[in-house]
Design a protein around this motif. Structure first.
Motif, PDB file in Angstrom:
ATOM      1  N   GLU A 110      34.691 -71.881 -45.810  1.00  0.00           N
ATOM      2  CA  GLU A 110      36.060 -72.090 -45.312  1.00  0.00           C
ATOM      3  C   GLU A 110      36.026 -72.711 -43.917  1.00  0.00           C
ATOM      4  OE1 GLU A 110      39.778 -69.226 -44.116  1.00  0.00           O
ATOM      5  OE2 GLU A 110      38.599 -68.648 -45.864  1.00  0.00           O
TER       6      GLU A 110
ATOM      7  N   TYR B 211      37.166 -76.670 -51.978  1.00  0.00           N
ATOM      8  CA  TYR B 211      37.312 -77.641 -50.900  1.00  0.00           C
ATOM      9  C   TYR B 211      36.599 -78.964 -51.171  1.00  0.00           C
ATOM     10  CZ  TYR B 211      38.727 -73.394 -48.442  1.00  0.00           C
ATOM     11  OH  TYR B 211      39.350 -72.231 -48.067  1.00  0.00           O
TER      12      TYR B 211
ATOM     13  N   SER C  65      31.489 -67.362 -48.417  1.00  0.00           N
ATOM     14  CA  SER C  65      32.854 -67.878 -48.636  1.00  0.00           C
ATOM     15  C   SER C  65      33.531 -68.236 -47.319  1.00  0.00           C
ATOM     16  CB  SER C  65      33.698 -66.840 -49.378  1.00  0.00           C
ATOM     17  OG  SER C  65      33.160 -66.577 -50.648  1.00  0.00           O
ATOM     18  N   LYS C  66      33.419 -67.342 -46.334  1.00  0.00           N
ATOM     19  CA  LYS C  66      34.028 -67.601 -45.024  1.00  0.00           C
ATOM     20  C   LYS C  66      33.325 -68.757 -44.313  1.00  0.00           C
ATOM     21  CE  LYS C  66      37.325 -64.539 -44.835  1.00  0.00           C
ATOM     22  NZ  LYS C  66      38.745 -64.996 -44.780  1.00  0.00           N
TER      23      LYS C  66
END
Length: 449
Positions: free
Chosen positions: A102, A133, A98-99
């Protein structure tokens, strides 16, 4: 004196500007070939997103530099950044999927291949995070192998092979998963041997310390050992740990139970993937390795890095008819020595060549997975369809009638209109029209259109 200083300052400023653009390269309009390639690539990138303005219109307002890398111009332009080599906490990366996604978004990445070492466990989280995103995920994996020239164990060399799969993932997933699981088990043994060797070198490193850094269920690698050494104060930094003790053939180096590189390439081919040799510049003798792996079915070789195209490996790719790719090999460890996520500029023609080879392979894998479910509509075969895909539509809410509903919902996410016109796809749709769908204990009724 003042005027001379002013002129020098202006010259320096101009030079800095040219260097910032990439070694003084000039910008120019796309050629017709680049324009068509850009259109094809962007159409694939946006398959699962609502169509916006025409890709050709978008591309027409773009410029390319001398390397054919597209540069967006204002609101009408768009730069499609592919990141084809990245790692998460599911292997030896520092960030969660997830990071990682991001950060990819912040850096303008539109397509990301998560290529953790010997595992695809991070892909579902990456796919879920990428929804937010509008980033397209290429399910990938970096497979640890050994190259053994003519059975000479003394000259064996570790070789990493990147595998790229369609959005639906590998066909025969269980077979690939078992193959990767065996490698991960070997990584545990290898890491234990490294710790034992360090203990003999008078470094009382604890196995528990390494496992804690790796995280639950993650097979420890050399990077995890290096991090434990830094934390224990045995070395100043990761670079020193590798340079002194953990490098290939170093005093604490140990091999695992990696398969032969040729076996990995065959496995990738058998499960609907595209195989690429990772970081060939790390190999002691790349030419015979590339020659043998090409014979085994290798599709491509990494040629591009954040510092540009490496001519020697580009020539090697040309000599053996291999695709040219590249990626940052991002781990998230920080520091000046690590390339940033999305920092590798891949020319639009390179991306087009990659997809031209990959898409037919991926299409066949998708057909194989759907055919398996049509022939045997079991929960396990259904899981093969939804493992890395967008499964929300199947959980509660408005149920889908399986036949055309399932296909009509999923295929536009994976295939172009032209690819969906394939006769075999149409035949599979017909077979699926009378199949009941059950997932997560929820029965979904079939309504044939």
């Amino acid at each position: 004196m003042g005027e001379g200083s002013s002129a020098n300052a202006k010259d320096k400023k101009k030079k800095k500007k040219r260097n910032h653009r990439g070694g003084g390269s000039s910008k120019k309009k796309m050629t017709h070939e680049q324009l068509l390639a850009f259109k094809s690539v962007t159409e694939w990138v946006h398959l699962d997103q609502p169509s916006s303005s025409s890709s050709l219109t978008c591309a027409a307002s773009c410029l390319v530099d001398d390397f054919g890398v597209q540069k967006g111009l204002g609101r009408g332009g768009e730069k499609v950044v592919f990141e084809l080599h990245s790692h998460s906490k599911f292997s030896d990366g520092f960030l969660s999927p997830s990071k990682l996604i991001e950060r990819a978004h912040i850096n303008g990445v539109k397509v990301l291949a998560l290529t953790d070492h010997d595992t695809m466990s991070g892909i579902p989280e990456a796919v879920e995070a990428a929804r937010k995103y509008g980033i397209k995920i290429i399910p990938g994996v970096e497979i640890s192998t050994i190259f053994s020239p003519s059975g000479d164990s003394e000259a064996e060399e570790p070789v990493h092979i990147l595998a790229y799969y369609s959005s639906i993932g590998p066909s025969r997933f269980e077979e690939l998963d078992k193959f990767l699981s065996n490698i991960r088990e070997g990584r545990f043994l290898r890491a234990k041997n490294i710790v034992l060797k360090l203990n003999k070198l008078k470094f009382p490193l604890k196995w528990e310390h390494v496992c804690r850094i790796a995280g639950k269920g993650v097979a420890p690698g050399r990077l995890h050992v290096a991090r434990a050494m830094v934390e224990a104060g045995y070395v100043e930094n990761l670079k020193q740990a590798f340079a002194r003790y953990l490098f290939d053939g170093g005093p604490a180096y140990s091999t695992g139970s990696e398969p032969l590189a040729e076996e990995a390439i065959k496995m990738i081919s058998d499960t609907g993937g595209v195989s690429v040799l990772a970081h060939p510049w790390a190999l002691k003798n790349p030419v015979p390795i590339v020659r043998r792996l090409k014979e085994a079915g290798l599709h491509g070789i990494e040629v591009y890095r954040s510092d540009g195209r490496l001519a020697a490996y580009s020539d090697l790719a040309d000599a053996y008819g291999l695709l040219k790719t590249g990626g940052s090999d991002y781990h998230g460890r920080g520091g000046h020595n690590e390339s940033e996520l999305g920092s590798v500029n891949l020319p639009v023609l390179v991306l087009h060549d990659l997809l031209k080879v990959a898409r037919p392979i991926w299409c066949e894998a998708i057909k194989e997975i759907l055919e398996c479910y049509a022939e045997e509509p079991s929960d396990s075969n259904l899981a093969s369809i939804t493992r890395f895909g967008r499964t929300r539509a199947f959980k509660g809410g408005s149920p889908l009638g399986c036949g055309q509903d399932l296909i009509d919902h999923c295929l536009p996410l994976w295939l172009s209109t032209e690819e969906m016109e394939d006769a075999e796809i149409k035949a599979i749709k017909l077979k699926l029209s009378n199949v009941s769908l059950s997932q997560g204990g929820i029965q979904v009724l079939i309504e044939t259109k």
